[in-house]
Design an enzyme around this catalytic site. Structure first.
Site, PDB file in Angstrom:
ATOM      1  CG  HIS A 227     -10.011 -41.632   5.555  1.00  8.63           C
ATOM      2  ND1 HIS A 227      -9.671 -40.751   6.962  1.00  8.63           N
ATOM      3  CD2 HIS A 227      -9.897 -43.034   6.449  1.00  8.63           C
ATOM      4  CE1 HIS A 227      -9.380 -41.809   7.827  1.00  8.63           C
ATOM      5  NE2 HIS A 227      -9.423 -42.886   7.461  1.00  8.63           N
ATOM      6  CG  ASP A 228     -12.323 -44.842   6.969  1.00  9.10           C
ATOM      7  OD1 ASP A 228     -12.361 -45.492   5.574  1.00  9.10           O
ATOM      8  OD2 ASP A 228     -11.707 -45.398   8.226  1.00  9.10           O
ATOM      9  CE  LYS A 231     -13.739 -48.122   7.603  1.00 11.79           C
ATOM     10  NZ  LYS A 231     -12.358 -47.660   8.612  1.00 11.79           N
ATOM     11  CG  HIS A 256     -15.467 -47.357   3.742  1.00 12.24           C
ATOM     12  ND1 HIS A 256     -14.652 -48.709   4.146  1.00 12.24           N
ATOM     13  CD2 HIS A 256     -14.296 -47.020   3.913  1.00 12.24           C
ATOM     14  CE1 HIS A 256     -13.142 -48.948   3.762  1.00 12.24           C
ATOM     15  NE2 HIS A 256     -12.728 -46.953   3.703  1.00 12.24           N
ATOM     16  CG  HIS A 280      -9.180 -44.703   2.187  1.00 15.20           C
ATOM     17  ND1 HIS A 280     -10.845 -44.858   1.284  1.00 15.20           N
ATOM     18  CD2 HIS A 280      -8.897 -45.474   3.037  1.00 15.20           C
ATOM     19  CE1 HIS A 280     -11.638 -44.539   2.533  1.00 15.20           C
ATOM     20  NE2 HIS A 280     -10.379 -44.928   3.280  1.00 15.20           N
ATOM     21  CG  HIS A 281      -9.400 -49.327   2.286  1.00 18.17           C
ATOM     22  ND1 HIS A 281      -8.457 -50.191   2.756  1.00 18.17           N
ATOM     23  CD2 HIS A 281     -10.726 -48.825   2.526  1.00 18.17           C
ATOM     24  CE1 HIS A 281      -9.653 -48.933   4.109  1.00 18.17           C
ATOM     25  NE2 HIS A 281     -10.187 -48.846   3.912  1.00 18.17           N
ATOM     26  CG  ASP A 309      -6.153 -45.721   7.164  1.00 20.54           C
ATOM     27  OD1 ASP A 309      -6.604 -45.275   8.085  1.00 20.54           O
ATOM     28  OD2 ASP A 309      -7.274 -46.980   5.899  1.00 20.54           O
TER      29      ASP A 309
HETATM   30  P1  C2E Z   1      -9.045 -50.346   9.493  1.00 18.95           P
HETATM   31  O1  C2E Z   1      -9.413 -51.593  10.694  1.00 18.95           O
HETATM   32  O2  C2E Z   1      -9.577 -48.385  10.025  1.00 18.95           O
HETATM   33  O3  C2E Z   1      -8.110 -50.177   8.499  1.00 18.95           O
HETATM   34  C1  C2E Z   1      -7.700 -50.158   7.479  1.00 18.95           C
HETATM   35  C2  C2E Z   1      -6.763 -50.576   6.863  1.00 18.95           C
HETATM   36  O4  C2E Z   1      -5.773 -51.089   7.538  1.00 18.95           O
HETATM   37  C3  C2E Z   1      -7.273 -51.603   6.004  1.00 18.95           C
HETATM   38  O5  C2E Z   1      -8.250 -51.456   4.957  1.00 18.95           O
HETATM   39  C4  C2E Z   1      -5.726 -52.787   5.971  1.00 18.95           C
HETATM   40  O6  C2E Z   1      -5.275 -52.595   4.830  1.00 18.95           O
HETATM   41  C5  C2E Z   1      -4.795 -52.058   7.559  1.00 18.95           C
HETATM   42  N1  C2E Z   1      -5.463 -53.074   8.622  1.00 18.95           N
HETATM   43  C6  C2E Z   1      -6.645 -52.963   9.771  1.00 18.95           C
HETATM   44  N2  C2E Z   1      -6.088 -53.720  10.612  1.00 18.95           N
HETATM   45  C7  C2E Z   1      -4.874 -54.925   9.781  1.00 18.95           C
HETATM   46  C8  C2E Z   1      -4.689 -55.923  10.619  1.00 18.95           C
HETATM   47  O7  C2E Z   1      -5.074 -56.807  11.448  1.00 18.95           O
HETATM   48  N3  C2E Z   1      -4.244 -56.777   9.524  1.00 18.95           N
HETATM   49  C9  C2E Z   1      -4.274 -56.505   8.574  1.00 18.95           C
HETATM   50  N4  C2E Z   1      -2.667 -56.894   7.764  1.00 18.95           N
HETATM   51  N5  C2E Z   1      -4.594 -55.676   7.840  1.00 18.95           N
HETATM   52  C10 C2E Z   1      -4.840 -54.046   8.479  1.00 18.95           C
HETATM   53  P2  C2E Z   1      -8.847 -52.760   5.044  1.00 18.95           P
HETATM   54  O8  C2E Z   1      -8.703 -54.644   5.010  1.00 18.95           O
HETATM   55  O9  C2E Z   1      -9.218 -52.421   2.860  1.00 18.95           O
HETATM   56  O10 C2E Z   1     -10.057 -52.840   5.689  1.00 18.95           O
HETATM   57  C11 C2E Z   1     -11.072 -51.907   5.586  1.00 18.95           C
HETATM   58  C12 C2E Z   1     -11.538 -51.463   7.110  1.00 18.95           C
HETATM   59  O11 C2E Z   1     -12.880 -53.150   6.766  1.00 18.95           O
HETATM   60  C13 C2E Z   1     -11.341 -51.683   8.482  1.00 18.95           C
HETATM   61  O12 C2E Z   1     -10.495 -50.217   8.810  1.00 18.95           O
HETATM   62  C14 C2E Z   1     -12.332 -52.249   9.295  1.00 18.95           C
HETATM   63  O13 C2E Z   1     -13.231 -51.118   9.539  1.00 18.95           O
HETATM   64  C15 C2E Z   1     -13.003 -52.754   8.116  1.00 18.95           C
HETATM   65  N6  C2E Z   1     -12.455 -54.463   8.714  1.00 18.95           N
HETATM   66  C16 C2E Z   1     -11.165 -54.870   8.377  1.00 18.95           C
HETATM   67  N7  C2E Z   1     -10.600 -56.111   8.625  1.00 18.95           N
HETATM   68  C17 C2E Z   1     -11.936 -56.595   9.702  1.00 18.95           C
HETATM   69  C18 C2E Z   1     -12.630 -57.685  10.548  1.00 18.95           C
HETATM   70  O14 C2E Z   1     -11.447 -58.883  10.326  1.00 18.95           O
HETATM   71  N8  C2E Z   1     -13.184 -57.495  11.351  1.00 18.95           N
HETATM   72  C19 C2E Z   1     -14.416 -56.851  11.502  1.00 18.95           C
HETATM   73  N9  C2E Z   1     -15.308 -56.122  11.635  1.00 18.95           N
HETATM   74  N10 C2E Z   1     -13.626 -55.010  10.843  1.00 18.95           N
HETATM   75  C20 C2E Z   1     -13.093 -55.487   9.580  1.00 18.95           C
HETATM   76  C1  SIN Z   2     -11.969 -45.121  12.332  1.00 14.06           C
HETATM   77  O1  SIN Z   2     -12.861 -44.380  12.086  1.00 14.06           O
HETATM   78  O2  SIN Z   2     -11.949 -44.772  14.467  1.00 14.06           O
HETATM   79  C2  SIN Z   2     -11.491 -46.040  11.492  1.00 14.06           C
HETATM   80  C3  SIN Z   2     -11.330 -45.938  10.734  1.00 14.06           C
HETATM   81  C4  SIN Z   2      -9.747 -46.229   9.952  1.00 14.06           C
HETATM   82  O3  SIN Z   2      -9.072 -46.251  10.225  1.00 14.06           O
HETATM   83  O4  SIN Z   2      -9.669 -46.772   8.661  1.00 14.06           O
HETATM   84 FE    FE Z   3     -11.057 -47.063   4.802  1.00 14.70          FE
HETATM   85 FE    FE Z   4      -9.056 -44.879   8.197  1.00 14.84          FE
END
Ligand code: C2E
Ligand code: SIN
Ligand code: FE
Ligand code: FE
Ligand code: SIN
Length: 355
Positions: A227-228, A231, A256, A280-281, A309
């Site tokens: 899925h990712d 990235k 991504h 997935h998003h 996810d």
């Molecule tokens: P990820 O960290 O694997 O998160 C996957 C999805 O889980 C996110 O898609 C979001 O829908 C949910 N999610 C994860 N953490 C949180 C959170 O703290 N609060 C909320 N409300 N939802 C959360 P999304 O938002 O499209 O983000 C995709 C990816 O973008 C994330 O994958 C991460 O790699 C990055 N990302 C998102 N927000 C941040 C951030 O604030 N800082 C950084 N450095 N990366 C971010």
């Molecule tokens: C990871 O690859 O470990 C984070 C990706 C995600 O949770 O979307």
């Molecule tokens: Fe993703």
């Molecule tokens: Fe993921």
């Protein structure tokens, strides 16, 4: 001709080998007017001739036959690659007599014809008759034709088996390859090395509860694992940023899913797995990315996957925040029912996570 045509049909329609051999033996008995016939196949592992099919026997005398090459009349036919003919078995001491019931069969005349295809001996056709046979040229020709058909049937059945084996091997190799790619991504992310495995397991469990057919599960599993994969193209500065992303950084991060599609789409066996990496998003209310799909316009596999996810991301440490508790993550999922997540699946997911 009619007999040969039916045998051809049986061979090409892929009916299983035992059935095809039984049919050939029936034709052999009827058209050659012989009392009994059997086929022994050469087992390549132990180089022994083993009973595969028989017709017209009164006893089970020969069903446990296991001969080495050169042993017994059949073994000699294979070793010498020629027909072995015994006009009267009763006046000869043969290995057949080792079988305690053989005497009761009361056989007299005997033929063993080696079954050869593409230069390889595959087995032997044996003919038994309880009186004297009157073999003319026609009879002998038909015997050889039937033996040739039997050899072709065996050869194509073996080829089919090998092909299937090769196919299974290839699928396994493909699956190991995509697991390797995803492992590379997890290693780069340092955190949660088991993230991919966990979201894949969760997604499959949810899919099973929704009675999604097994044939679909294979694609869902591959899609979840990958899925990712997009990235890989995210710069470290964005992927590992300890705080929130800026608007410009979000523009890059939101690419991504389509990068994953670009990476995977030339690989034809992964095309049915693309809905998860691509969608997935997406969010139920249409506010997600990359295409702003809404409701059931989002592929079901991607809607299911989003639960796994989001749940697993929230309950894991990320560079930009610490892990949430399970209760907090489930509360978030409940709150986002109908906005982010499919409202028809929420209660099923929460039940699965809490029972
Ligand atoms: P990820 O960290 O694997 O998160 C996957 C999805 O889980 C996110 O898609 C979001 O829908 C949910 N999610 C994860 N953490 C949180 C959170 O703290 N609060 C909320 N409300 N939802 C959360 P999304 O938002 O499209 O983000 C995709 C990816 O973008 C994330 O994958 C991460 O790699 C990055 N990302 C998102 N927000 C941040 C951030 O604030 N800082 C950084 N450095 N990366 C971010
Ligand atoms: C990871 O690859 O470990 C984070 C990706 C995600 O949770 O979307
Ligand atoms: Fe993703
Ligand atoms: Fe993921
Ligand atoms: C479907 O939409 O295909 C069934 C799953 C759901 O309730 O969304």
């Amino acid at each position: 001709m009619a007999a040969l045509r039916s045998i051809d049909l049986a061979i090409t329609s892929g009916i299983d080998l035992t059935q095809t051999l039984s049919m050939i033996l029936d034709y052999t008995r009827n058209h050659l007017a012989v009392d009994a016939a059997s086929v022994l196949l050469l087992n390549l592992q132990n180089q022994r001739l083993e009973f595969a099919a028989g017709a017209g026997f009164w006893t089970a005398a020969l069903q446990h036959t296991q001969l080495q090459i050169g042993e017994g009349l059949a073994g000699q036919a294979v070793q010498k690659r020629r027909v072995v003919h015994v006009p009267n078995l009763k006046t000869r001491k043969t290995d057949l007599l080792r079988s305690p019931f053989f005497g009761r069969e009361n056989f007299m005349e005997y033929y063993a014809i080696p079954l050869i295809a593409k230069g390889e001996v595959l087995g032997v056709l044996e003919i038994f008759h309880r009186s004297t046979l009157s073999a003319d040229q026609h009879w002998t020709n038909f015997l050889h034709t039937l033996a040739g058909q039997a050899a072709i049937a065996i050869d194509s059945a073996m080829m089919f088996k090998n092909l299937q084996y090769t196919n299974d091997e290839l699928t396994l190799a493909y699956d190991k390859t995509i697991e390797g790619w995803s492992r590379a991504l997890d290693l780069r992310d340092k955190e949660t090395e088991h993230h991919t495995r966990r979201v894949t397991d969760l997604t499959l469990r949810l899919a099973q509860r929704m009675n999604i057919p097994d044939s679909e599960l294979t694609h869902i599993r591959r899609g979840a694992i990958l899925h990712d994969i997009g990235k890989v193209a995210m710069p470290d500065g964005i992927l590992f940023k300890p705080g929130p992303l800026t608007d410009e950084e979000w523009v890059i991060m939101r690419r991504h899913p389509l990068i994953a599609v670009e990476i995977l789409k030339p690989i034809s066996y992964l095309i049915p797995a693309l809905p998860i990496p691509r969608s997935h998003h997406e969010k139920w209310d249409g506010s997600g990315y990359p295409n702003g799909l809404a409701g059931e316009g989002i592929p079901l596999a991607a809607r299911l996957f989003a639960f796994a996810d989001v749940y697993d991301a929230l309950t894991s440490d990320r560079p930009y925040r610490r892990a949430w508790s399970q209760a907090a993550a489930l509360e978030y999922i409940r709150e986002n029912s109908g906005t982010h997540l499919d409202p028809n699946i929420v209660s099923l997911f929460i039940r699965m996570m809490t029972e």
